[in-house]
Design a protein around this motif. Structure first.
Motif, mmCIF file in Angstrom:
data_model
loop_
_atom_site.group_PDB
_atom_site.id
_atom_site.type_symbol
_atom_site.label_atom_id
_atom_site.label_comp_id
_atom_site.label_asym_id
_atom_site.label_seq_id
_atom_site.Cartn_x
_atom_site.Cartn_y
_atom_site.Cartn_z
ATOM 1 N N ALA A 271 42.675 55.721 48.944
ATOM 2 C CA ALA A 271 43.831 54.835 49.080
ATOM 3 C C ALA A 271 45.119 55.581 48.770
ATOM 4 O O ALA A 271 46.103 55.480 49.510
ATOM 5 C CB ALA A 271 43.668 53.631 48.156
ATOM 6 N N MET B 145 46.040 57.946 51.562
ATOM 7 C CA MET B 145 46.605 57.251 52.713
ATOM 8 C C MET B 145 48.047 56.837 52.430
ATOM 9 O O MET B 145 48.925 56.969 53.290
ATOM 10 C CB MET B 145 45.761 56.025 53.025
ATOM 11 C CG MET B 145 46.227 55.351 54.281
ATOM 12 S SD MET B 145 45.212 53.942 54.671
ATOM 13 C CE MET B 145 46.065 53.425 56.142
ATOM 14 N N LEU C 186 51.370 57.957 54.546
ATOM 15 C CA LEU C 186 52.312 56.989 55.128
ATOM 16 C C LEU C 186 53.722 57.273 54.651
ATOM 17 O O LEU C 186 54.690 57.219 55.420
ATOM 18 C CB LEU C 186 51.918 55.569 54.720
ATOM 19 C CG LEU C 186 50.875 54.886 55.586
ATOM 20 C CD1 LEU C 186 50.485 53.565 54.966
ATOM 21 C CD2 LEU C 186 51.429 54.652 56.979
ATOM 22 N N THR D 149 57.298 58.323 56.719
ATOM 23 C CA THR D 149 58.663 57.785 56.621
ATOM 24 C C THR D 149 59.665 58.915 56.417
ATOM 25 O O THR D 149 60.779 58.864 56.912
ATOM 26 C CB THR D 149 58.805 56.777 55.463
ATOM 27 O OG1 THR D 149 58.701 57.467 54.220
ATOM 28 C CG2 THR D 149 57.787 55.688 55.540
ATOM 29 N N LEU E 26 60.386 60.424 59.737
ATOM 30 C CA LEU E 26 61.275 59.577 60.533
ATOM 31 C C LEU E 26 62.709 59.670 60.027
ATOM 32 O O LEU E 26 63.658 59.663 60.810
ATOM 33 C CB LEU E 26 60.788 58.135 60.487
ATOM 34 C CG LEU E 26 59.625 57.901 61.432
ATOM 35 C CD1 LEU E 26 58.811 56.709 61.023
ATOM 36 C CD2 LEU E 26 60.155 57.723 62.838
ATOM 37 N N LEU E 27 62.863 59.759 58.715
ATOM 38 C CA LEU E 27 64.206 59.885 58.140
ATOM 39 C C LEU E 27 64.888 61.137 58.677
ATOM 40 O O LEU E 27 66.006 61.102 59.184
ATOM 41 C CB LEU E 27 64.093 59.944 56.612
ATOM 42 C CG LEU E 27 65.402 60.038 55.865
ATOM 43 C CD1 LEU E 27 65.818 58.651 55.437
ATOM 44 C CD2 LEU E 27 65.290 60.912 54.632
ATOM 45 N N GLY F 31 65.807 61.192 62.372
ATOM 46 C CA GLY F 31 67.109 60.577 62.639
ATOM 47 C C GLY F 31 68.209 61.622 62.594
ATOM 48 O O GLY F 31 69.049 61.710 63.491
ATOM 49 N N ILE G 178 60.200 49.427 52.737
ATOM 50 C CA ILE G 178 59.255 50.504 53.059
ATOM 51 C C ILE G 178 58.080 50.486 52.083
ATOM 52 O O ILE G 178 56.916 50.545 52.484
ATOM 53 C CB ILE G 178 59.948 51.881 52.989
ATOM 54 C CG1 ILE G 178 60.937 52.050 54.132
ATOM 55 C CG2 ILE G 178 58.916 53.001 53.020
ATOM 56 C CD1 ILE G 178 61.719 53.343 54.067
ATOM 57 N N LEU H 165 54.220 49.908 53.012
ATOM 58 C CA LEU H 165 53.252 50.973 52.741
ATOM 59 C C LEU H 165 52.082 50.427 51.910
ATOM 60 O O LEU H 165 50.906 50.655 52.205
ATOM 61 C CB LEU H 165 53.982 52.083 51.994
ATOM 62 C CG LEU H 165 53.333 53.421 51.739
ATOM 63 C CD1 LEU H 165 54.420 54.465 51.607
ATOM 64 C CD2 LEU H 165 52.504 53.404 50.488
ATOM 65 N N VAL I 104 49.823 48.175 54.110
ATOM 66 C CA VAL I 104 48.974 48.886 55.080
ATOM 67 C C VAL I 104 47.757 49.457 54.367
ATOM 68 O O VAL I 104 46.611 49.285 54.800
ATOM 69 C CB VAL I 104 49.764 50.005 55.797
ATOM 70 C CG1 VAL I 104 48.831 50.848 56.644
ATOM 71 C CG2 VAL I 104 50.860 49.422 56.669
ATOM 72 N N VAL I 105 47.999 50.126 53.227
ATOM 73 C CA VAL I 105 46.879 50.730 52.503
ATOM 74 C C VAL I 105 45.942 49.643 51.974
ATOM 75 O O VAL I 105 44.719 49.790 52.017
ATOM 76 C CB VAL I 105 47.397 51.621 51.354
ATOM 77 C CG1 VAL I 105 46.235 52.195 50.572
ATOM 78 C CG2 VAL I 105 48.258 52.737 51.908
ATOM 79 N N VAL J 184 57.253 50.267 57.734
ATOM 80 C CA VAL J 184 57.115 51.670 57.345
ATOM 81 C C VAL J 184 57.763 52.584 58.379
ATOM 82 O O VAL J 184 58.435 53.554 58.033
ATOM 83 C CB VAL J 184 55.624 52.027 57.162
ATOM 84 C CG1 VAL J 184 55.446 53.515 56.977
ATOM 85 C CG2 VAL J 184 55.050 51.275 55.983
ATOM 86 N N LEU J 185 57.605 52.263 59.669
ATOM 87 C CA LEU J 185 58.038 53.218 60.685
ATOM 88 C C LEU J 185 59.481 53.038 61.143
ATOM 89 O O LEU J 185 60.066 53.955 61.695
ATOM 90 C CB LEU J 185 57.103 53.135 61.906
ATOM 91 C CG LEU J 185 55.660 53.548 61.630
ATOM 92 C CD1 LEU J 185 54.841 53.517 62.903
ATOM 93 C CD2 LEU J 185 55.593 54.929 61.004
ATOM 94 N N PRO K 121 62.965 53.873 57.756
ATOM 95 C CA PRO K 121 63.598 55.160 57.431
ATOM 96 C C PRO K 121 64.755 55.500 58.354
ATOM 97 O O PRO K 121 65.714 56.160 57.939
ATOM 98 C CB PRO K 121 62.457 56.164 57.608
ATOM 99 C CG PRO K 121 61.223 55.393 57.487
ATOM 100 C CD PRO K 121 61.518 54.015 57.975
ATOM 101 N N VAL K 122 64.673 55.042 59.616
ATOM 102 C CA VAL K 122 65.733 55.387 60.574
ATOM 103 C C VAL K 122 67.043 54.691 60.187
ATOM 104 O O VAL K 122 68.120 55.292 60.253
ATOM 105 C CB VAL K 122 65.287 55.031 62.002
ATOM 106 C CG1 VAL K 122 66.379 55.355 62.992
ATOM 107 C CG2 VAL K 122 64.025 55.790 62.354
#
Lengths: 229, 595
Positions: free
Chosen positions: A37, A40, A44, A48, A51-52, A55, B210, B214, B217-218, B248-249, B252-253
């Motif tokens: 856990a 994972m 995840l 993020t 993705l940050l 940008g 976020i 997160l 999901v876990v 989560v996805l 961050p943007v």
């Protein structure tokens, strides 16, 4: 199901350490369950982070497309040698942190501490090089973002924008390096207390993965900022 | 999901089991406060979120009522030729009788405040962080979410971000619109910290979102009880799972975008400011790349609640379980490729055409859900209680909200309707008419589980009808005036729109009355409500079949073992109910096909 003695007192009587008697948090079935856990969750979180930074990379791409001459001239004012040295420093730190994870898995307590400390020092070296040889001289010369820009020898009126992206991107990255160093300091203290061992190295591995992301982001930033002309 | 005591659950008994309900006070007043403030129990964190979100809903609602009150009368500057004086009428916020400019700025700040609070502090965290936190582990048969301390951290980040937003509002508010579009966000109130603070608060709230996503999901991946496969999960969990992936996805943007926006405002680096080389449309792209997926963070949890409400209160197996489950993921996936439909008027024609085509894809999974819910209702034994009324209200309002989206997704009509009240009405039908209505339905549905008290059905229904009627009276006229050309975000308007605005404002008062009825009903239930049985609705998901009302601190006495699906009403007598209270349906006549 946990295969370890359930009774903590019994364990300490037998002279077992924290890492050997570690129990998973009670909402997990056992340590493996918790380990999966946590892993994972870390992955995840790393997505993020990607993705940050992606940008930032898109901002870079759009602005470079709009004002290529500002970016080319701005980039030529950076010294690629310091960037390269910092790349090497970070790659070495990636090696030491990977070694630290291995040490934790094999229970080599001494080398675990050495490798954590080395990674911390490489992070410090990265920041020192960045601040002393890059940020400080640029600050002096006025190669600063937006309204603070005062460097006289510009070729494109949009160079303040380039410096904005340079400081923004490297600054966000440097803040990740600082956070990473804080995490290594925390790991070192816990390693000294003997918290990590073959049965319990979640934290070392998680921080290690984070550090690799910090490294990978720099691997992209270095050519984007210093090399592409 | 009848559970049998097993060895798997027994090791939890090593550390003295707490059989008290999670609401049982731990010692004195101070000790109890500290117990709540430092808790890692997902139920307590969920309840704290619920209270905070409802309080923020009240604040945002006050701002909304103020906006509606201002719009009762068009603002007019009346010049008296004889006395050479100027008089302003119909402007609520005005303090200067000679000019409407100041009042207009205050109007902008009030609707911005309404939007910011309702989006970032209410709807985005509402269902996932409150009901989701409370129910996800219970529905999965887990003791807690995967990372309980992280959960507490995201609660405090939310609290901190909310305080920042509220203090920014108290310091005078911002004039940017909730979208922080440049140049409003970079140029208004130049030199004042409160705009930076408001943007910073949205940035910080993103982290809370976020971390919650997160965690969920876990939790869904790793903490399902023995016997619970992916397709044995209640559909609420599927919806929350889709939501969590988007959180989560996408978040961050917006994080990096808001950070750059703060740099832009403080240092004028020129990313968004065209005077120094920037591109304001770039901000719109980045903003909507996050904020469109977040539209589905707002609606997916509402849909998640709907599947539970309809199945339980119609006592029917959900029609097309897998279709409903996968449509949640499909919506989550499509949400990332349609952001450009917010920018039909500011992007190129080719891009607009592509985004318009992609936008229509969203209609498919959304319609799958609506048709499956209606098919679930077909032949069910429907109880028209407060909860079911809210579920039916959702179907009605979401259909209107969804279908009016088609007008806006099509390029030629959007050019006409862009930035009119039609858009305002459309997104209120989806955000309030669907999400908040589902949220209210969910609160009623799980109220006995969360508080251990029953509520008064009659007053609940009265509250529903007031909210439902008030909502339609408020927002339906806005479709009409929008299609006639009333632009959004103006305090003044031409006289022909007055009648619609007046009706709309009356509607907002009915809406207020509805929520007040609910508030009193809830308070009455807490103070004098009957004690709730563990499974008052005869449901088959684990929080009803295996947990007490309210659940004990560890959720279950023994780790539940899942032995039947969440909606097998045809085959299973609901556990924890009185014999004969929820009888099985009569067996089908021989020869008829069983679906």
């Amino acid at each position: 199901m946990s295969t370890l003695p359930a009774d903590k007192d019994l364990a300490s009587l037998q002279g077992l350490s924290y890492a050997e008697t570690y129990h998973a948090a009670e909402h997990f079935r056992d340590r493996d369950h918790e380990f999966d856990a946590v892993k994972m969750g870390v992955w995840l979180f790393l997505s993020t982070e990607i993705l940050l930074f992606s940008g930032l990379f898109v901002f870079y791409a759009v602005m470079r497309m709009l004002y290529p001459e500002a970016f080319i001239h701005g980039s030529s004012l950076l010294d690629w040698r310091w960037g390269l040295i910092n790349t090497v420093v970070l790659l070495l730190s990636s090696f030491t942190v990977a070694a630290a994870v291995r040490d934790a898995q094999l229970g080599r307590q001494f080398w675990l501490k050495v490798n954590i400390a080395l990674t911390f020092l490489f992070g410090l070296a990265f920041l020192a090089i960045k601040f002393v040889f890059e940020y400080y001289p640029k600050w002096q010369e006025g190669k600063l973002p937006g309204m603070f820009y005062s460097y006289p020898n510009w070729e494109s009126p949009y160079e303040p924008l380039w410096w904005g992206l340079y400081w923004g991107a490297t600054g966000v990255h440097a803040s990740h390096v600082i956070i990473g160093m804080g995490l290594f300091a925390w790991l070192y203290i816990r390693a000294q207390k003997g918290h990590f061992g073959p049965r319990h190295y979640n934290a070392v591995e998680g921080v290690g993965l984070y550090w690799h992301i910090v490294d990978i982001v720099w691997i992209f930033l270095f050519p984007m900022l210093y090399l592409i002309h | 999901m009848a559970s049998i005591p097993t060895k798997a659950g027994s090791h939890a008994h090593d550390h003295g089991h707490d059989d008290h309900s999670y609401l049982h006070p731990k010692g004195g007043f101070i000790a109890t406060i500290w117990d709540w403030a430092s808790t890692v129990d997902h139920k307590k964190i969920g309840m704290m979120y619920l209270v905070a979100v409802l309080f923020m809903f009240f604040l945002g609602g006050v701002a909304a009522l103020a906006v509606r009150l201002e719009l009762m009368e068009p603002t007019r500057v009346i010049e008296n030729q004889a006395t050479k004086t100027v008089q302003v009428t119909g402007q609520l916020f005005n303090t200067n009788p000679g000019s409407i400019a100041e009042g207009n700025v205050i109007y902008n700040r009030v609707f911005t405040l309404h939007g910011l609070i309702m989006v970032f502090l209410v709807i985005v965290p509402s269902i996932p962080a409150s009901l989701g936190n409370f129910l996800l582990p219970l529905m999965l048969g887990a003791k807690d979410v995967a990372f309980p301390k992280l959960n507490l951290l995201s609660w405090y980040i939310y609290l901190f971000g909310s305080l920042m937003a509220v203090s920014s509002a108290l310091a005078g508010g911002v004039d940017t619109g909730w979208t922080f579009y440049t140049p409003y966000s970079t140029m208004t109130d130049e030199g004042h910290w409160r705009v930076v603070m408001m943007i910073g608060s949205a940035f910080i709230l993103g982290f809370s979102s976020i971390l919650t996503g997160l965690n969920f999901v876990v939790t869904v991946h790793k903490l399902r009880a023995p016997g619970m496969g992916w397709f044995d999960m209640p559909l609420f969990v599927w919806g929350i799972y889709g939501t969590a992936i988007i959180q989560v996805l996408a978040t961050p943007v917006i994080g990096i975008t808001l950070l750059l926006l703060i740099f832009e405002r403080l240092f004028h680096i020129g990313i968004f400011d065209p005077r120094i080389g920037g591109d304001p449309v770039l901000f719109q792209h980045f903003f909507w790349f996050y904020s469109h997926p977040v539209v589905y963070v707002m609606i997916l949890p509402g849909m998640a609640i709907m599947s539970e409400l309809i199945a339980v209160h119609a006592r029917k197996k959900v029609f097309g379980y897998r279709a409903v489950a996968f449509s949640s993921l499909a919506i989550a996936g499509i949400s990332f490729v349609v952001w450009g439909h917010h920018m039909f008027t500011s992007e190129g024609e080719l891009a607009a055409t592509i985004f318009s085509a992609l936008t229509y894809l969203v209609a498919i999974p959304s319609a799958v859900k609506v048709f499956n819910w209606i098919a679930t209702l077909y032949g069910g034994s429907i109880k028209l209680n407060t909860t079911m009324l809210y579920a039916l209200g959702f179907l009605f309002l979401f259909s209107i909200g969804g279908l009016t989206g088609l007008f806006l997704g099509s390029l030629s009509t959007d050019l006409h309707l862009h930035d009119t009240y039609f858009v305002v009405a459309h997104f209120h039908y989806v955000m309030m008419g669907s999400t908040i209505i589902a949220f209210m339905g969910g609160i009623h549905h799980w109220w006995p589980k969360m508080t251990g008290k029953m509520f008064n059905e009659l007053w609940g229904s009265i509250g529903f009808w007031l909210v439902f009627i008030g909502f339609n009276v408020t927002f339906f006229p806005q479709f009409i005036m929008g299609s006639h050309g009333m632009p959004r975000r103006y305090a003044s308007y031409i006289d022909e729109f007055t009648i619609y605005h007046v009706i709309s404002t009356y509607g907002s008062w009915i809406l207020l009355a509805g929520f007040i009825v609910h508030l009193f009903n809830f308070v009455h239930s807490l103070v004098a409500g009957a004690k709730a049985p563990p499974n008052p609705w005869g449901a088959l998901t684990l929080e009803w079949t295996d947990a007490a009302s309210p659940p004990i601190t560890h959720n279950f006495h023994h780790e539940p073992i899942v032995t039947h699906g969440p909606y097998d009403y045809d085959d299973v007598v609901p556990p924890q109910t009185k014999p004969g209270e929820f009888p099985l349906p009569p067996p089908l006549p021989a020869g008829s096909a069983k679906h």
